[in-house]
Write an enzyme that holds these catalytic residues in place. Structure first.
Site, PDB file in Angstrom:
ATOM      1  N   PHE A  80       0.818  -1.217   0.000  1.00  0.00           N
ATOM      2  CA  PHE A  80       0.000   0.000   0.000  1.00  0.00           C
ATOM      3  C   PHE A  80       0.850   1.265   0.000  1.00  0.00           C
ATOM      4  O   PHE A  80       0.513   2.241  -0.672  1.00  0.00           O
ATOM      5  CB  PHE A  80      -0.974  -0.019   1.191  1.00  0.00           C
ATOM      6  CG  PHE A  80      -2.247   0.715   0.890  1.00  0.00           C
ATOM      7  CD1 PHE A  80      -2.884   0.563  -0.332  1.00  0.00           C
ATOM      8  CD2 PHE A  80      -2.821   1.575   1.823  1.00  0.00           C
ATOM      9  CE1 PHE A  80      -4.070   1.245  -0.626  1.00  0.00           C
ATOM     10  CE2 PHE A  80      -3.989   2.255   1.548  1.00  0.00           C
ATOM     11  CZ  PHE A  80      -4.620   2.099   0.324  1.00  0.00           C
ATOM     12  N   ARG A 100      12.688  -0.076   5.176  1.00  0.00           N
ATOM     13  CA  ARG A 100      13.750  -0.648   6.019  1.00  0.00           C
ATOM     14  C   ARG A 100      14.622  -1.590   5.221  1.00  0.00           C
ATOM     15  O   ARG A 100      15.622  -2.075   5.722  1.00  0.00           O
ATOM     16  CB  ARG A 100      13.121  -1.441   7.177  1.00  0.00           C
ATOM     17  CG  ARG A 100      12.236  -0.630   8.077  1.00  0.00           C
ATOM     18  CD  ARG A 100      11.692  -1.477   9.202  1.00  0.00           C
ATOM     19  NE  ARG A 100      10.883  -2.601   8.726  1.00  0.00           N
ATOM     20  CZ  ARG A 100      10.235  -3.444   9.509  1.00  0.00           C
ATOM     21  NH1 ARG A 100      10.297  -3.308  10.812  1.00  0.00           N
ATOM     22  NH2 ARG A 100       9.528  -4.428   9.008  1.00  0.00           N
ATOM     23  N   SER A 212      -9.935  -0.654  -1.422  1.00  0.00           N
ATOM     24  CA  SER A 212      -8.821  -0.128  -2.208  1.00  0.00           C
ATOM     25  C   SER A 212      -7.659  -1.117  -2.271  1.00  0.00           C
ATOM     26  O   SER A 212      -6.661  -0.963  -1.558  1.00  0.00           O
ATOM     27  CB  SER A 212      -8.342   1.184  -1.569  1.00  0.00           C
ATOM     28  OG  SER A 212      -8.120   1.007  -0.179  1.00  0.00           O
ATOM     29  N   LYS A 265     -13.324  -5.045   9.381  1.00  0.00           N
ATOM     30  CA  LYS A 265     -13.697  -5.773   8.148  1.00  0.00           C
ATOM     31  C   LYS A 265     -12.684  -6.870   7.825  1.00  0.00           C
ATOM     32  O   LYS A 265     -13.034  -7.873   7.198  1.00  0.00           O
ATOM     33  CB  LYS A 265     -13.900  -4.814   6.974  1.00  0.00           C
ATOM     34  CG  LYS A 265     -12.674  -4.055   6.466  1.00  0.00           C
ATOM     35  CD  LYS A 265     -11.839  -4.829   5.484  1.00  0.00           C
ATOM     36  CE  LYS A 265     -10.515  -4.138   5.219  1.00  0.00           C
ATOM     37  NZ  LYS A 265      -9.550  -4.970   4.504  1.00  0.00           N
ATOM     38  N   VAL A 353       1.308  -8.645   4.903  1.00  0.00           N
ATOM     39  CA  VAL A 353       0.581  -8.662   6.168  1.00  0.00           C
ATOM     40  C   VAL A 353      -0.913  -8.928   5.946  1.00  0.00           C
ATOM     41  O   VAL A 353      -1.498  -8.478   4.959  1.00  0.00           O
ATOM     42  CB  VAL A 353       0.795  -7.308   6.908  1.00  0.00           C
ATOM     43  CG1 VAL A 353       0.060  -6.170   6.204  1.00  0.00           C
ATOM     44  CG2 VAL A 353       0.334  -7.379   8.345  1.00  0.00           C
TER      45      VAL A 353
HETATM   46  N1  LIG Z   1      -2.504  -3.671   0.398  1.00  0.00           N
HETATM   47  C1  LIG Z   1      -3.649  -3.047   0.326  1.00  0.00           C
HETATM   48  O1  LIG Z   1      -4.359  -3.147  -0.690  1.00  0.00           O
HETATM   49  C2  LIG Z   1      -4.101  -2.188   1.459  1.00  0.00           C
HETATM   50  C3  LIG Z   1      -3.473  -2.188   2.701  1.00  0.00           C
HETATM   51  N2  LIG Z   1      -3.920  -1.387   3.690  1.00  0.00           N
HETATM   52  C4  LIG Z   1      -3.314  -1.360   5.011  1.00  0.00           C
HETATM   53  O2  LIG Z   1      -2.036  -0.727   4.928  1.00  0.00           O
HETATM   54  C5  LIG Z   1      -1.153  -1.286   5.913  1.00  0.00           C
HETATM   55  C6  LIG Z   1       0.101  -1.763   5.215  1.00  0.00           C
HETATM   56  O3  LIG Z   1      -0.315  -2.784   4.336  1.00  0.00           O
HETATM   57  P1  LIG Z   1       0.548  -3.287   3.122  1.00  0.00           P
HETATM   58  O4  LIG Z   1       1.443  -2.242   2.600  1.00  0.00           O
HETATM   59  O5  LIG Z   1      -0.383  -3.908   2.188  1.00  0.00           O
HETATM   60  O6  LIG Z   1       1.414  -4.411   3.865  1.00  0.00           O
HETATM   61  P2  LIG Z   1       2.729  -5.127   3.317  1.00  0.00           P
HETATM   62  O7  LIG Z   1       2.898  -6.359   4.129  1.00  0.00           O
HETATM   63  O8  LIG Z   1       2.646  -5.234   1.853  1.00  0.00           O
HETATM   64  O9  LIG Z   1       3.884  -4.079   3.653  1.00  0.00           O
HETATM   65  C7  LIG Z   1       4.099  -3.584   4.948  1.00  0.00           C
HETATM   66  C8  LIG Z   1       5.370  -2.757   4.931  1.00  0.00           C
HETATM   67  O10 LIG Z   1       5.566  -2.190   6.223  1.00  0.00           O
HETATM   68  C9  LIG Z   1       6.889  -2.497   6.661  1.00  0.00           C
HETATM   69  N3  LIG Z   1       6.858  -2.610   8.116  1.00  0.00           N
HETATM   70  C10 LIG Z   1       6.319  -3.606   8.847  1.00  0.00           C
HETATM   71  N4  LIG Z   1       6.505  -3.357  10.158  1.00  0.00           N
HETATM   72  C11 LIG Z   1       7.154  -2.173  10.224  1.00  0.00           C
HETATM   73  C12 LIG Z   1       7.659  -1.398  11.293  1.00  0.00           C
HETATM   74  N5  LIG Z   1       7.522  -1.791  12.564  1.00  0.00           N
HETATM   75  N6  LIG Z   1       8.296  -0.261  11.003  1.00  0.00           N
HETATM   76  C13 LIG Z   1       8.447   0.124   9.744  1.00  0.00           C
HETATM   77  N7  LIG Z   1       8.015  -0.564   8.689  1.00  0.00           N
HETATM   78  C14 LIG Z   1       7.377  -1.701   8.931  1.00  0.00           C
HETATM   79  C15 LIG Z   1       7.233  -3.801   5.978  1.00  0.00           C
HETATM   80  O11 LIG Z   1       8.629  -3.969   5.916  1.00  0.00           O
HETATM   81  C16 LIG Z   1       6.609  -3.584   4.614  1.00  0.00           C
HETATM   82  O12 LIG Z   1       7.445  -2.830   3.787  1.00  0.00           O
HETATM   83  C17 LIG Z   1      -1.923  -2.420   6.593  1.00  0.00           C
HETATM   84  O13 LIG Z   1      -2.457  -1.944   7.788  1.00  0.00           O
HETATM   85  C18 LIG Z   1      -3.049  -2.734   5.616  1.00  0.00           C
HETATM   86  O14 LIG Z   1      -4.202  -3.226   6.263  1.00  0.00           O
HETATM   87  C19 LIG Z   1      -4.931  -0.525   3.476  1.00  0.00           C
HETATM   88  C20 LIG Z   1      -5.577  -0.479   2.261  1.00  0.00           C
HETATM   89  C21 LIG Z   1      -5.236  -1.343   1.185  1.00  0.00           C
HETATM   90  O1  LIG Z   2      -7.893  -3.422   2.884  1.00  0.00           O
HETATM   91  C1  LIG Z   2      -7.712  -3.850   1.770  1.00  0.00           C
HETATM   92  C2  LIG Z   2      -8.421  -3.365   0.595  1.00  0.00           C
HETATM   93  O2  LIG Z   2      -9.275  -2.311   0.909  1.00  0.00           O
HETATM   94  C3  LIG Z   2      -6.747  -4.930   1.559  1.00  0.00           C
HETATM   95  O3  LIG Z   2      -7.300  -6.083   2.084  1.00  0.00           O
HETATM   96  P1  LIG Z   2      -6.353  -7.273   2.537  1.00  0.00           P
HETATM   97  O4  LIG Z   2      -5.433  -6.704   3.588  1.00  0.00           O
HETATM   98  O5  LIG Z   2      -7.263  -8.327   3.049  1.00  0.00           O
HETATM   99  O6  LIG Z   2      -5.591  -7.698   1.312  1.00  0.00           O
END
Ligand SMILES: NC(=O)C1=CN([C@@H]2O[C@H](COP(=O)(O)OP(=O)(O)OC[C@H]3O[C@@H](n4cnc5c(N)ncnc54)[C@H](O)[C@@H]3O)[C@@H](O)[C@H]2O)C=CC1
Ligand SMILES: O=C(CO)COP(=O)(O)O
Length: 428
Positions: A80, A100, A212, A265, A353
């Site tokens: 994201f 990181r 999203s 959710k 994650v």
């Molecule tokens: N992927 C998606 O489509 C969406 C994700 N989100 C939310 O955004 C947040 C991040 O999700 P993603 O980017 O998809 O996860 P991801 O697993 O793809 O990436 C997470 C990133 O955060 C870094 N990270 C983890 N712990 C950390 C820490 N303690 N300090 C600094 N960096 C750290 C990881 O190294 C990685 O680069 C989550 O809460 C997720 O629910 C929200 C909307 C959509």
């Molecule tokens: O929050 C999200 C889309 O809105 C991403 O969902 P997931 O973390 O389940 O992939």
């Protein structure tokens, strides 16, 4: 409710009108509108980079404060964080993304690719990656916007390191997109911000949440999100920053509800995935989405959020998306559990994650504290954290007695009231 506005105005130059018509990567990759409508955009030396349907490219946004260039630092280069950095860089903002991982930093800077997330995507050449060291105070103080795209469990630690670099009288816009509840404290991110940065900063923090998927946003699939803050002006500025025809923003003033909806959710997406994995079909999924929404609304209302927020993009919008697609990591975790895989193996091989797993733990404590009825969330918790059998949990849910369909708690609001008191505000 009175807010003191202490964040900086975006001081940047106006963008040229053409930049609103066509983001720069599209200007680089698209030749004729007709060609772009029919085919993914091509770069001669690199793989395809699908982009916005061309009709959207001809839409322009009204001229407003949005047409200012901002300096943005994104914390987290996962799915994201990378995707939102891409979106903002395409909207002509000056964007830095902190990771990181030295490998990600080098690859984003050298080949405009993220080797671990959204691997097929080519990022704008203007996007700069920094790290693995934490950004210096000097770097942070140059930013107009700090965007946090790291999982909830990492937010407290990140803010604690960042706090000394923040000047309360000249704050950047602070935007959070994580969707979770801290496990041990049960805290929402707003509360984590109060604890680590103080109420003045928390009052202007802004939360973006909604249906999203990152992988669709980078392909410029039309997407809409909720943008909420206790400060109307902060929500408006965040909306101005992100809003584009393919990324529509809707502002609101219930950050607690928006945050809770985004976190909850994920737990129901795991439940929907489990049902799919067990072989249940469409009726069952629709039942889970609808009863999940009833549960979310009950928990949110007992917490002190507005029940209407659960009908928003952040609420039912995101619930619908993640409960009905294998593109959701949370749905996938549930699906694989339903198919009999072990949780530890699923998490080791997921590659990203799934916040619902940790949120289910924090949420269980919230549900118990509030004494609210949330049988689906409790069943998911049982499978994830008490090693209960997924078939047995499904059967137990189906054997619950008949109940009233719409039943909101009569004495709502305790945790939100406590949080607002920490902020020096009252719910009106
Ligand atoms: N992927 C998606 O489509 C969406 C994700 N989100 C939310 O955004 C947040 C991040 O999700 P993603 O980017 O998809 O996860 P991801 O697993 O793809 O990436 C997470 C990133 O955060 C870094 N990270 C983890 N712990 C950390 C820490 N303690 N300090 C600094 N960096 C750290 C990881 O190294 C990685 O680069 C989550 O809460 C997720 O629910 C929200 C909307 C959509
Ligand atoms: O929050 C999200 C889309 O809105 C991403 O969902 P997931 O973390 O389940 O992939």
């Amino acid at each position: 409710m009175k807010n003191i506005l202490i964040f900086r105005k975006f001081p940047r130059k106006a963008l040229s009108p053409t930049s609103w018509h066509r983001p720069h990567h599209l200007a680089r990759f698209c030749t004729t509108p007709a060609a772009s409508l029919l085919a993914p955009h091509r770069c001669s030396s690199s793989p395809s980079r699908p982009a916005t349907p061309s009709r959207l490219l001809t839409m322009s946004l009204p001229k407003s404060d949005a047409c200012r260039k901002s300096k943005v630092l994104v914390f987290g280069a996962g799915n994201f964080g990378s995707c939102l950095a891409d979106h903002l860089a395409d909207s002509q903002h000056e964007v830095f993304v902190w990771s990181r991982s030295p490998n990600i930093v080098q690859s984003l800077n050298d080949s405009h690719r993220n080797p671990e997330y959204l691997k097929d995507h080519i990022f704008p050449a203007t996007l700069k990656a920094i790290g693995p060291e934490f950004p210096t105070a000097e770097t942070i103080q140059q930013m107009d916007v700090l965007l946090f795209a790291i999982p909830t469990e990492g937010v407290r630690q990140t803010l604690a390191v960042l706090r000394p670099a923040l000047d309360e009288d000249n704050l950047p816009l602070l935007i959070f997109v994580n969707k979770g509840v801290e496990i041990n404290t049960r805290a929402l991110t707003l509360e984590i911000i109060v604890d680590t940065c103080g109420p003045k900063i928390a009052k202007v923090a802004t939360f973006i949440s909604g249906p999203s998927f990152a992988k669709e946003i980078v392909r410029r699939q039309p997407t809409s999100v909720s943008v909420a803050s206790l400060s109307k002006e902060a929500a408006q500025q965040a909306s101005d920053l992100f809003h584009q025809p393919w990324f529509r923003c809707y502002t609101g003033d219930d950050p607690i509800g928006v945050e809770l909806a985004g976190a909850l959710k994920n737990v129901y997406a795991i439940a929907a995935g489990m049902a799919d994995g067990l072989g249940f079909e469409n009726n069952t999924r629709a039942m889970l989405i609808t009863r999940g929404l009833a549960e979310m609304t009950r928990i949110g209302t007992a917490y002190g959020a507005s029940p209407l927020t659960f009908l928003s993009l952040a609420g039912v919008g995101d619930l619908f998306l993640t409960c009905s697609s294998t593109a959701s990591r949370n749905f996938t975790v549930g699906y694989r559990l339903g198919k009999g895989e072990r949780l530890s193996y699923i998490l080791d091989t997921l590659g990203s994650v799934a916040e619902g797993v940790s949120t289910a733990k924090g949420l269980k404590k919230v549900i118990d504290d509030l004494a609210v009825s949330a049988p689906i969330a409790s069943a998911v918790y049982g499978v994830l954290h008490e090693d209960k059998d997924v078939h047995e949990q499904a059967q137990a849910l189906l054997c619950l007695p008949a109940m009233s369909e719409l039943d909101l708690p009569s004495t709502p609001g305790r945790p939100a009231q406590l949080l607002m008191r920490k902020l020096g505000m009252e719910i009106v």
